[in-house]
Motif scaffolding. Structure first.
Motif, PDB file in Angstrom:
ATOM      1  N   MET A 101       0.973  -1.174   0.036  1.00 43.08           N
ATOM      2  CA  MET A 101      -0.013  -0.108  -0.085  1.00 43.08           C
ATOM      3  C   MET A 101       0.744   1.361  -0.076  1.00 43.08           C
ATOM      4  O   MET A 101       2.046   1.159   0.296  1.00 43.08           O
ATOM      5  CB  MET A 101      -0.995  -0.131   1.083  1.00 43.08           C
ATOM      6  CG  MET A 101      -0.176  -0.095   2.666  1.00 43.08           C
ATOM      7  SD  MET A 101      -1.404  -0.128   3.868  1.00 43.08           S
ATOM      8  CE  MET A 101      -0.883  -1.818   4.665  1.00 43.08           C
ATOM      9  N   GLY A 139      -3.586  -4.467  -7.129  1.00 42.47           N
ATOM     10  CA  GLY A 139      -4.096  -5.108  -5.838  1.00 42.47           C
ATOM     11  C   GLY A 139      -3.911  -4.109  -4.720  1.00 42.47           C
ATOM     12  O   GLY A 139      -4.407  -4.441  -3.640  1.00 42.47           O
ATOM     13  N   SER A 140      -2.876  -3.354  -4.982  1.00 39.69           N
ATOM     14  CA  SER A 140      -2.494  -2.767  -3.709  1.00 39.69           C
ATOM     15  C   SER A 140      -3.517  -1.263  -3.483  1.00 39.69           C
ATOM     16  O   SER A 140      -4.100  -1.010  -4.346  1.00 39.69           O
ATOM     17  CB  SER A 140      -0.917  -1.974  -4.209  1.00 39.69           C
ATOM     18  OG  SER A 140      -0.123  -2.872  -4.355  1.00 39.69           O
ATOM     19  N   SER A 141      -3.632  -1.109  -2.198  1.00 36.24           N
ATOM     20  CA  SER A 141      -4.288   0.208  -1.753  1.00 36.24           C
ATOM     21  C   SER A 141      -3.558   1.618  -1.793  1.00 36.24           C
ATOM     22  O   SER A 141      -2.399   1.508  -1.487  1.00 36.24           O
ATOM     23  CB  SER A 141      -4.893   0.019  -0.409  1.00 36.24           C
ATOM     24  OG  SER A 141      -5.696  -1.181  -0.670  1.00 36.24           O
ATOM     25  N   ARG A 198      -7.626   2.368 -11.401  1.00 38.22           N
ATOM     26  CA  ARG A 198      -8.500   1.373 -11.108  1.00 38.22           C
ATOM     27  C   ARG A 198      -8.532   0.089 -12.052  1.00 38.22           C
ATOM     28  O   ARG A 198      -8.580  -1.080 -11.543  1.00 38.22           O
ATOM     29  CB  ARG A 198     -10.031   1.881 -11.001  1.00 38.22           C
ATOM     30  CG  ARG A 198     -10.305   2.694  -9.892  1.00 38.22           C
ATOM     31  CD  ARG A 198     -11.760   3.288  -9.760  1.00 38.22           C
ATOM     32  NE  ARG A 198     -12.035   4.089  -9.134  1.00 38.22           N
ATOM     33  CZ  ARG A 198     -12.117   5.382  -9.099  1.00 38.22           C
ATOM     34  NH1 ARG A 198     -12.176   5.920 -10.287  1.00 38.22           N
ATOM     35  NH2 ARG A 198     -12.276   6.371  -7.929  1.00 38.22           N
ATOM     36  N   GLY A 215      -5.841  -2.373 -11.381  1.00 38.99           N
ATOM     37  CA  GLY A 215      -6.303  -3.020 -10.407  1.00 38.99           C
ATOM     38  C   GLY A 215      -5.842  -2.538  -9.058  1.00 38.99           C
ATOM     39  O   GLY A 215      -5.733  -3.350  -8.019  1.00 38.99           O
ATOM     40  N   PHE A 216      -5.729  -1.120  -9.092  1.00 41.79           N
ATOM     41  CA  PHE A 216      -5.321  -0.362  -7.689  1.00 41.79           C
ATOM     42  C   PHE A 216      -6.672   0.093  -6.892  1.00 41.79           C
ATOM     43  O   PHE A 216      -7.630   0.336  -7.776  1.00 41.79           O
ATOM     44  CB  PHE A 216      -4.525   0.717  -7.805  1.00 41.79           C
ATOM     45  CG  PHE A 216      -3.092   0.252  -8.290  1.00 41.79           C
ATOM     46  CD1 PHE A 216      -1.988  -0.173  -7.433  1.00 41.79           C
ATOM     47  CD2 PHE A 216      -2.822   0.155  -9.633  1.00 41.79           C
ATOM     48  CE1 PHE A 216      -0.818  -0.518  -7.933  1.00 41.79           C
ATOM     49  CE2 PHE A 216      -1.566  -0.497  -9.931  1.00 41.79           C
ATOM     50  CZ  PHE A 216      -0.694  -0.590  -9.268  1.00 41.79           C
ATOM     51  N   THR A 217      -6.682  -0.308  -5.574  1.00 40.83           N
ATOM     52  CA  THR A 217      -7.679   0.239  -4.942  1.00 40.83           C
ATOM     53  C   THR A 217      -7.529   1.584  -4.401  1.00 40.83           C
ATOM     54  O   THR A 217      -6.474   1.895  -3.892  1.00 40.83           O
ATOM     55  CB  THR A 217      -8.256  -0.598  -3.774  1.00 40.83           C
ATOM     56  OG1 THR A 217      -8.229  -1.899  -3.959  1.00 40.83           O
ATOM     57  CG2 THR A 217      -9.164  -0.219  -2.873  1.00 40.83           C
ATOM     58  N   LEU A 218      -8.335   2.649  -4.946  1.00 41.15           N
ATOM     59  CA  LEU A 218      -7.922   4.030  -4.294  1.00 41.15           C
ATOM     60  C   LEU A 218      -8.791   4.343  -3.173  1.00 41.15           C
ATOM     61  O   LEU A 218     -10.156   3.972  -3.258  1.00 41.15           O
ATOM     62  CB  LEU A 218      -8.518   4.951  -5.709  1.00 41.15           C
ATOM     63  CG  LEU A 218      -7.786   4.690  -6.858  1.00 41.15           C
ATOM     64  CD1 LEU A 218      -8.389   5.540  -7.969  1.00 41.15           C
ATOM     65  CD2 LEU A 218      -6.345   5.026  -6.700  1.00 41.15           C
ATOM     66  N   VAL A 219      -8.207   4.727  -2.061  1.00 40.14           N
ATOM     67  CA  VAL A 219      -9.089   5.179  -1.060  1.00 40.14           C
ATOM     68  C   VAL A 219      -8.856   6.544  -0.493  1.00 40.14           C
ATOM     69  O   VAL A 219      -7.712   6.957   0.064  1.00 40.14           O
ATOM     70  CB  VAL A 219      -8.312   4.133   0.202  1.00 40.14           C
ATOM     71  CG1 VAL A 219      -9.259   4.218   1.357  1.00 40.14           C
ATOM     72  CG2 VAL A 219      -8.234   2.630  -0.385  1.00 40.14           C
ATOM     73  N   GLU A 275     -10.101   1.345   7.624  1.00 34.82           N
ATOM     74  CA  GLU A 275      -9.583   0.600   6.254  1.00 34.82           C
ATOM     75  C   GLU A 275      -8.643  -0.650   6.420  1.00 34.82           C
ATOM     76  O   GLU A 275      -8.478  -1.641   5.834  1.00 34.82           O
ATOM     77  CB  GLU A 275      -9.035   1.591   5.355  1.00 34.82           C
ATOM     78  CG  GLU A 275     -10.061   2.554   4.997  1.00 34.82           C
ATOM     79  CD  GLU A 275     -11.011   1.945   3.592  1.00 34.82           C
ATOM     80  OE1 GLU A 275     -10.694   0.666   3.086  1.00 34.82           O
ATOM     81  OE2 GLU A 275     -12.311   2.191   3.514  1.00 34.82           O
TER      82      GLU A 275
END
Length: 192
Positions: free
Chosen positions: A109, A141-143, A166, A169-173, A184
């Protein structure tokens, strides 16, 4: 926590070690110290210190860690290798690193954001470039955590860039507070 970190155009390998010390009954922010091995730009050291202090305060307040802790960081830099680094946008990254280390999380992350003394996450400049630099160093897959204040602006002006991340494959937080980051990460926080 060993991973590649990106700040704008400056990328470097970073090693962050959290050292737990004696148990305490009261929180004393001046007892939480960060040290750097080798060279570290002054603003980056301030980010390490702020991230440690804010993470330690939250973990102490929520009864997740009642020990004094210190942080040792090795950026693998020599003086002059990262001359463009300025500002405190790495505060959130170091707080995230401390919380992940204490919780034993081993997931890739990254984060950018200024941590205010109130625990709120302040906006940063160049957020899209910072998110892209982090994405270039981390597996899908990383945040990627970033200030909620920037999210509103990004959704209007940089929607394509966010969609690209996105799709990779990235998670945007987007987060507004350190408590949201803790949640989270699966760290229970009261009153949020």
């Amino acid at each position: 926590m060993d991973e590649h970190t990106g700040t704008g155009m400056c990328r470097f390998p970073a090693s962050l070690d959290v050292i737990l010390k004696k148990e305490v009954t009261e929180f004393h922010p001046d007892k939480y110290l960060a040290r750097a091995q080798g060279f570290a730009p002054p603003d980056l050291l301030r980010s390490v210190q702020q991230g440690l202090r804010m993470a330690a305060e939250l973990l102490f307040r929520e009864w997740h860690c009642r020990q004094l802790m210190g942080v040792q960081i090795d950026l693998g830099l020599n003086e002059g290798e990262c001359g463009a680094f300025n500002g405190r946008s790495a505060d959130l990254a170091f707080a995230l690193g401390v919380m992940a280390e204490i919780r034993g999380l081993d997931q890739p992350m990254a984060a950018t954001g200024v941590l205010l003394d109130s625990g709120l996450v302040g906006r940063v400049s160049g957020v899209v470039q910072k998110l892209k630099a982090a994405a270039d160093c981390l597996p899908p897959g990383s945040s990627l955590f970033y200030p909620g204040d920037n999210h509103r602006e990004l959704e209007e002006e940089q929607r394509t860039s966010l969609q690209e991340l996105r799709e990779r494959g990235f998670t945007l937080v987007p987060v507004d507070s350190l408590e949201e980051v803790a949640l989270e990460l699966g760290i229970p926080v009261q009153g949020v």
